[in-house]
Motif scaffolding. Structure first.
Motif, PDB file in Angstrom:
ATOM      1  N   ILE A 397     -61.414  50.907  39.777  1.00  0.00           N
ATOM      2  CA  ILE A 397     -62.528  50.126  39.195  1.00  0.00           C
ATOM      3  C   ILE A 397     -62.140  48.886  38.693  1.00  0.00           C
ATOM      4  N   ASP A 398     -60.910  48.807  38.089  1.00  0.00           N
ATOM      5  CA  ASP A 398     -60.281  47.536  37.675  1.00  0.00           C
ATOM      6  C   ASP A 398     -60.145  46.647  38.907  1.00  0.00           C
ATOM      7  N   VAL A 399     -59.526  47.028  40.173  1.00  0.00           N
ATOM      8  CA  VAL A 399     -59.343  46.101  41.147  1.00  0.00           C
ATOM      9  C   VAL A 399     -60.708  45.845  41.591  1.00  0.00           C
ATOM     10  N   THR A 400     -61.590  46.311  41.601  1.00  0.00           N
ATOM     11  CA  THR A 400     -62.971  46.091  42.096  1.00  0.00           C
ATOM     12  C   THR A 400     -63.606  44.857  41.238  1.00  0.00           C
ATOM     13  N   GLU A 401     -63.222  44.939  39.993  1.00  0.00           N
ATOM     14  CA  GLU A 401     -63.894  43.874  39.071  1.00  0.00           C
ATOM     15  C   GLU A 401     -62.814  42.806  39.233  1.00  0.00           C
ATOM     16  N   GLN A 402     -61.748  42.791  39.667  1.00  0.00           N
ATOM     17  CA  GLN A 402     -60.869  41.646  40.078  1.00  0.00           C
ATOM     18  C   GLN A 402     -61.309  41.046  41.086  1.00  0.00           C
ATOM     19  N   ILE A 403     -61.696  41.579  42.234  1.00  0.00           N
ATOM     20  CA  ILE A 403     -62.000  41.190  43.460  1.00  0.00           C
ATOM     21  C   ILE A 403     -63.330  40.488  43.028  1.00  0.00           C
ATOM     22  N   HIS A 404     -64.091  40.755  42.413  1.00  0.00           N
ATOM     23  CA  HIS A 404     -65.491  40.018  42.011  1.00  0.00           C
ATOM     24  C   HIS A 404     -65.119  38.781  41.343  1.00  0.00           C
TER      25      HIS A 404
END
Length: 418
Positions: A397-404
């Motif tokens: 979830i953290d990485v997903t937010e970072q990708i955004h």
């Protein structure tokens, strides 16, 4: 129940369901295809999106699965060595070439000589509400591995014994060439050949018999002894599908301009054939893959080994540095020790993606050394660690937010894997 606990339970229940229903799922087997059908139904139920199923043909035993055949070929070449050096040289050299091309590099040059089977790639697409300008692909592989017999017996010596066998094949090649050069075409002594050299050329290859035997028994094709594949890699498939479930249940977490693809790829253990087939079908597909970031999930089990895998050494690939940095930051945010590793042997599904020029990374929580539960019947769901699965959910979830955030700050840059 917190999101991470719910995610961990969802992943564990999925792994248990597939193994209890289908058991081991060797590449291209009836069990893998039956499991893929259930996975497609499960994916639709969890994501609310009917998945696309894409079958592909491949040769299951043409890469890693061919190692016992190579061991037998090496044994025959050793026998021929004591009859005449030319046939020994030809067979041993072919054995080495085949191993390099098929087992080490996954090139598939000799696939045509092996029986073909069918596997499937399955994926669902979840779109934000607005105009899509970037895509995040989460993927894991559905198949499990043949039993690596030396790993379950003594994983500490497995690599050494394998190298011992490979060196034995090299010794047959070198010895055969040497004999041809000095004219020692038979095992009978000749006056022009010094006796110490004569004895050495006859005895030296025999030293490698135990290593060649190790290649012969490297793995077994017996389905009943295959790995159930709980860690490797139903955890990766389950975590990928959970990310689709997460955004279905939390649409506010999905930016309007983002597309999520959750994928279950087939036949990874047979030379990354599912990922290769997916790239063959969709590389350059700008309708599906809009500025994509590929996150491959492979084996989530060992709490002390959260790894960002930055490349496959045998495949000469180097994965995306930005995604690597995102995972390291996510590891730190989750309170786990970050590890950046290169896959020491074989390959992972990020490699075919990287070779097509896309941003990709592999996330694993697995001890990277040989263990008695990697590719053995000890890879069972009873030994999965819920804390590892919980942290894995938080990290994704953290990485997903970072990708955004990264995409918003770097729009219109060309996605390339260097």
């Amino acid at each position: 129940m917190t999101t991470s606990k719910q995610g961990a339970k969802t992943i564990f229940d999925f792994v248990k369901m597939i193994i209890d229903t289908h058991g081991p799922r060797l590449p291209g087997s009836d069990e893998e295809r039956a499991a893929q059908k259930d996975i497609a139904e499960y994916m639709e139920a969890e994501t609310g999106v009917k998945p696309t199923v894409e079958p592909f043909k491949f040769a299951p035993r043409a890469s890693i699965g061919a190692i016992p055949y190579l061991g037998c070929s090496a044994a025959v070449s050793l026998s021929l060595y004591y009859i005449h050096p030319i046939p020994a040289l030809v067979l041993a050299a072919f054995t080495l070439i085949f191993a390099i091309v098929q087992v080490f590099l996954y090139k598939g040059w000799f696939d045509c000589f092996f029986k073909k089977e069918i596997s499937n790639n399955t994926f669902s697409v979840i779109d934000g509400k607005g105009e899509i300008d970037h895509t995040i692909v989460f993927s894991g592989h559905t198949d499990s591995s043949w039993l690596w017999q030396m790993a379950v017996k003594n994983p500490k010596t497995m690599i050494l014994r394998t190298i011992y066998g490979v060196v034995g094949v090299v010794a047959i090649v070198v010895g055969s060439l040497w004999r041809l050069i000095i004219g020692m075409n038979t095992v009978m002594p000749k006056e022009n050949i010094p006796m110490p050299l004569y004895i050495f050329l006859l005895v030296a290859p025999l030293v490698f018999i135990p290593g060649i035997y190790s290649l012969c028994i490297y793995l077994t094709h017996d389905k009943s002894k295959a790995s159930p594949g709980a860690m490797d890699n139903l955890t990766g498939v389950g975590a990928s599908i959970y990310m689709g479930k997460y955004f279905k249940e939390n649409p506010d977490k999905l930016p309007d301009n983002c597309r999520i693809i959750v994928a279950a790829l087939g036949a990874e253990e047979a030379g990354l054939k599912g990922s290769e087939a997916f790239m063959k079908a969709h590389a350059g597909d700008k309708d599906l893959l809009i500025d994509p970031y590929f996150v491959n999930l492979d084996s989530l089990r060992d709490y002390d080994h959260f790894n960002a895998v930055k490349g496959d050494s045998w495949q000469f690939t180097k994965f995306d540095k930005d995604l690597q940095d995102m995972f390291v930051k996510a590891f730190e945010n989750a309170g786990v020790e970050p590890h950046i590793i290169v896959n020491p042997v074989g390959g992972c599904d990020s490699t075919p993606i990287c070779k097509k020029g896309y941003k990709t990374i592999t996330f694993a929580a697995q001890n990277p050394i040989a263990t008695d539960y990697y590719h053995t019947y000890k890879d069972v769901y009873e030994d999965l660690d819920m804390n590892t699965l919980e942290k894995s959910v938080d990290i994704l979830i953290d990485v997903t937010e970072q990708i955004h955030e990264h995409h918003a700050n770097n729009k219109y840059q060309i996605n390339k894997c260097k």
